[in-house]
Scaffold this active site. Structure first.
Site, mmCIF file in Angstrom:
data_model
loop_
_atom_site.group_PDB
_atom_site.id
_atom_site.type_symbol
_atom_site.label_atom_id
_atom_site.label_comp_id
_atom_site.label_asym_id
_atom_site.label_seq_id
_atom_site.Cartn_x
_atom_site.Cartn_y
_atom_site.Cartn_z
ATOM 1 N N ASP A 195 -13.187 -4.154 1.656
ATOM 2 C CA ASP A 195 -12.239 -3.350 2.428
ATOM 3 C C ASP A 195 -11.024 -4.195 2.837
ATOM 4 O OD1 ASP A 195 -11.021 -1.607 4.213
ATOM 5 O OD2 ASP A 195 -12.582 -1.763 5.742
ATOM 6 N N HIS A 369 -12.087 -0.977 11.041
ATOM 7 C CA HIS A 369 -11.970 -1.856 9.878
ATOM 8 C C HIS A 369 -11.828 -3.318 10.309
ATOM 9 C CE1 HIS A 369 -11.357 1.520 7.048
ATOM 10 N NE2 HIS A 369 -10.767 2.088 8.090
#
Length: 556
Positions: A195, A369
């Site tokens: 990610d 995130h």
């Protein structure tokens, strides 16, 4: 005869590279394919009228017999939103966590699809998918039951982080399985896809629990006000924080927005949300309570035009009317491109007398995130031989590649890919070799893929310059004009206030018709083209605009 590259693993992103959303990755080995995630993205400004965007799965359709299943990392729309459309083309098994499966089942029910095999998997469970073993590993994210995925092959392990952050104090107390990542590292990770969403941000992402402090502060300062909190429907940890704050300050909770109601129902039924039945009230009953007794949780944190909060701001909501003294909490960061929508909604809310609290003025949102230090931790734990940045725009992928180089990885072992590129690798080598067909499939209403570049170009033309329709009735036998020309304008000029312009346009059309009549031309295609060209020149000369011109010729 051994097929060429039979022992090479192919990794292909069908979405999620050089963009935010639409995450989907295919891994092919020994003529068998597994797919990780099947997400959607929301249309860009120029995609006029389009509802959602999903990946082009032409490659998977052509190789449907090879596809062993779709493996879901978590239940956000950018990872599961395209599933109903994709499963209509390739009916394959789907695997995911309890919550992911619950949310997927709601989607499939809406699409009246009841013939899909869906399997719930637990952390560290391994699914046999042909020659590959697919393992689910506990992650932390802004939604419970998030997984990363390790694909075990005889060439090595492909590790996909999914969306994640390292949260040592998650709301559900279930921390990321870092122990298993260390074990994978010892076994040997051939390739890691990671990610990249927050890679440009230094430091660590704050724990979700920190939002609780900010919410408590807002609730404490808003004792006599009605509180409306806008957040992502799928951010179940955030919903829990809001519920905790409501309980602490003695408020009832109501939900607004179809997706919010659906996700809340699934999460509560599966035990991912703690809330007593006497705290929940129907949105229709909010008038029975004083403002200080209410919290309304709603969709619309991104200013989406059809969302519940936007309808409240525009006074179009059937059950909630913003009034003086309301406190509206925007518990989300703007997704790039949504800033204008959000600003417009905030301005309208303020005009109605509400106070607006957003992440720029209070700690009421944290990301799901990983920032740079968490990414460094994962790289250091996993120690992959090869690395492919995923989930992000190009600048994010590039920054992530540079971060990997700073950690000592050989630049030749880092692959910044384009959607559709094929990364071929085995235990000894890796290189980008060829491409597959990929792109955007636009969903507009019930139409899937029937809106393409030509339709979008026409929509853009119409939106910018408007439309002029010319109607003429002509004798079939003699080619003489029997009626017209009549002119209809939409989005170009108002006919009643532009009599001179319209009169001149009719004269231009009459001259074209007269010329064709004198030459005995009865080819309607030729006639239509002449009308368009001559009228186009006239209108541009008079207005410096280029409306779409649509001649209609009727024969009698």
């Amino acid at each position: 005869m051994i097929k060429k590259n039979a022992n090479k693993i192919k990794v292909m992103a069908l979405g999620g590279l050089n963009e935010i959303g639409k995450n989907m990755t295919a891994i092919e080995y020994k003529d068998e394919i597994i797919v990780i995630d099947a997400g959607l993205s929301f249309p860009e400004d120029e995609m006029l009228g389009v509802d959602i965007v999903i990946p082009d799965i032409t490659y998977l359709v052509k190789n449907r017999d090879k596809v062993k299943g779709i493996f879901i990392t978590h239940g956000h729309e950018d990872h599961i939103g395209a599933l109903p459309y994709i499963l209509k083309k390739i009916n394959v098994p789907v695997y995911g966590s309890r919550l992911s499966v619950g949310l997927i089942q709601v989607k499939l029910k809406e699409h009246k699809m009841n013939n899909i095999k869906i399997t719930t998997v637990a952390p560290r469970e391994i699914i046999k998918a042909g020659c590959m073993d697919v393992e689910f590993i506990k992650n932390n994210h802004s939604i419970p039951d998030a997984y990363s995925i390790a694909v075990h092959t005889d060439q090595g392990i492909i590790y996909h982080t999914g969306d994640f952050k390292v949260d040592f104090t998650p709301i559900d107390g279930d921390v990321m399985d870092l122990d298993r990542l260390c074990e994978l590292s010892n076994e040997g990770v051939l390739l890691m896809l990671a990610d990249s969403t927050n890679v440009e941000k230094p430091g660590f992402t704050m724990s979700e629990k920190s939002v609780g402090v900010g919410l408590d502060d807002v609730f404490a300062k808003s004792k006599d006000s009605r509180i409306i909190v806008a957040t992502f429907a799928s951010n179940i940890h955030r919903l829990q924080q809001i519920i905790y704050a409501a309980e602490k300050f003695g408020r009832k909770v109501a939900m607004s927005g179809r997706s919010m109601v659906n996700v809340f129902a699934v999460a509560k039924d599966l035990g991912y949300l703690e809330i007593s039945d006497d705290m929940m009230i129907d949105l229709n009953d909010i008038s029975k309570y004083e403002d200080k007794e209410l919290v309304i949780i709603t969709t619309g944190s991104q200013g989406e035009p059809m969302s519940a909060l936007a309808r409240m701001a525009y006074s179009e909501h059937k059950k909630v009317e913003i009034k003086d003294g309301d406190v509206v909490v925007m518990s989300a960061h703007p997704i790039p491109g949504n800033e204008k929508l959000i600003s417009k909604v905030i301005n309208l809310l303020l005009e109605k007398g509400a106070s607006v609290v957003h992440s720029d003025v209070a700690d009421i949102h944290v990301s799901g995130h990983a920032c740079q230090e968490e990414l460094k931790l994962i790289h250091t734990l996993v120690k992959p031989k090869y690395f492919m940045p995923a989930h992000g725009e190009y600048r994010m992928l590039k920054t992530h590649a540079n971060l990997a180089k700073q950690l000592g990885m050989n630049e030749d072992n880092i692959f910044i890919m384009q959607t559709g590129d094929i990364l071929e690798l085995d235990k000894n080598s890796a290189k980008v070799e060829g491409r597959i067909q990929t792109g955007n499939v636009l969903v507009d209403g019930l139409g899937v893929g029937d809106v393409g570049n030509i339709v979008l170009r026409d929509r853009k033309h119409l939106s910018e310059d408007g439309l002029m329709i010319v109607v003429v009735t002509i004798s079939k036998d003699e080619g003489k004009v029997l009626a017209g020309p009549d002119i209809i304008s939409r989005g170009f000029v108002y006919v009643r206030e532009s009599e001179d312009l319209i009169g001149g346009a009719k004269d231009v059309i009459k001259n074209v018709l007269l010329e064709c009549e004198e030459k005995n031309i009865k080819e309607w295609a030729y006639l239509k083209n002449n009308i368009k060209e001559n009228l186009k020149d006239y209108l541009y000369q008079k207005t410096k605009r280029n409306p779409m011109i649509l001649p209609i010729i009727m024969e009698v």
